[in-house]
Design a protein around this motif. Sequence first.
Motif, PDB file in Angstrom:
ATOM      1  N   GLU A  14       0.829  -1.207   0.000  1.00 44.59           N
ATOM      2  CA  GLU A  14       0.000   0.000   0.000  1.00 44.59           C
ATOM      3  C   GLU A  14       0.866   1.261   0.000  1.00 44.59           C
ATOM      4  O   GLU A  14       0.618   2.205  -0.751  1.00 44.59           O
ATOM      5  CB  GLU A  14      -0.913  -0.015   1.224  1.00 44.59           C
ATOM      6  N   ARG A  50      -6.239  -5.586  -2.092  1.00 46.38           N
ATOM      7  CA  ARG A  50      -7.128  -5.123  -1.017  1.00 46.38           C
ATOM      8  C   ARG A  50      -6.294  -4.246  -0.092  1.00 46.38           C
ATOM      9  O   ARG A  50      -5.270  -4.678   0.407  1.00 46.38           O
ATOM     10  CB  ARG A  50      -7.733  -6.297  -0.271  1.00 46.38           C
ATOM     11  N   GLU A  53      -7.947  -0.298   6.038  1.00 46.36           N
ATOM     12  CA  GLU A  53      -8.588  -1.011   7.145  1.00 46.36           C
ATOM     13  C   GLU A  53      -9.766  -1.848   6.687  1.00 46.36           C
ATOM     14  O   GLU A  53      -9.996  -2.938   7.179  1.00 46.36           O
ATOM     15  CB  GLU A  53      -9.078  -0.004   8.189  1.00 46.36           C
ATOM     16  N   ARG A  54     -10.511  -1.319   5.742  1.00 44.29           N
ATOM     17  CA  ARG A  54     -11.705  -2.014   5.259  1.00 44.29           C
ATOM     18  C   ARG A  54     -11.391  -3.020   4.160  1.00 44.29           C
ATOM     19  O   ARG A  54     -12.280  -3.703   3.662  1.00 44.29           O
ATOM     20  CB  ARG A  54     -12.739  -0.999   4.786  1.00 44.29           C
ATOM     21  N   ARG A  55     -10.124  -3.088   3.757  1.00 43.60           N
ATOM     22  CA  ARG A  55      -9.668  -4.053   2.744  1.00 43.60           C
ATOM     23  C   ARG A  55     -10.447  -3.917   1.430  1.00 43.60           C
ATOM     24  O   ARG A  55     -10.899  -4.889   0.835  1.00 43.60           O
ATOM     25  CB  ARG A  55      -9.759  -5.490   3.278  1.00 43.60           C
TER      26      ARG A  55
END
Length: 127
Positions: A14, A50, A53-55
């Motif tokens: 990320e 993904r 935090e929420r993927r």
Amino acid sequence: MTDQTPTSPEPSLEDLVGSWLTVPDIAERLGIPLSGVRRLIEERELLSARIGERRVVAVPEQFLLDEVYPYLRGTFTVLADGGMGDEEILQWLFTPDPTLRVPGTPVDNLAAGFKTEVRRRAMEQAF
């Protein structure tokens, strides 16, 4: 006493990519339905991961540049044929490599028009 310098952890995928777009963001940018974006991902025109935090499913923003997009599928194929998974491919494309023609990452070199060199490196990396 030994002098051990702590090694810095490798950046997360990320962080390495930096700028991501979600499926709705891509749909809006390209003017296509969400199903069209999902099809691009399913057909490996784009790779996703993904993130957060929420993927959520997201694609590196740099993949949507006109200078990069046409070269992605073939580059993905070369790396996948060499045994790399999607996350490994993304990691390789966004990891700085000072030996490339343009300082930066393989994606930066695709944007600069050096598709052949990037794919040659991809073949070497994959085998």
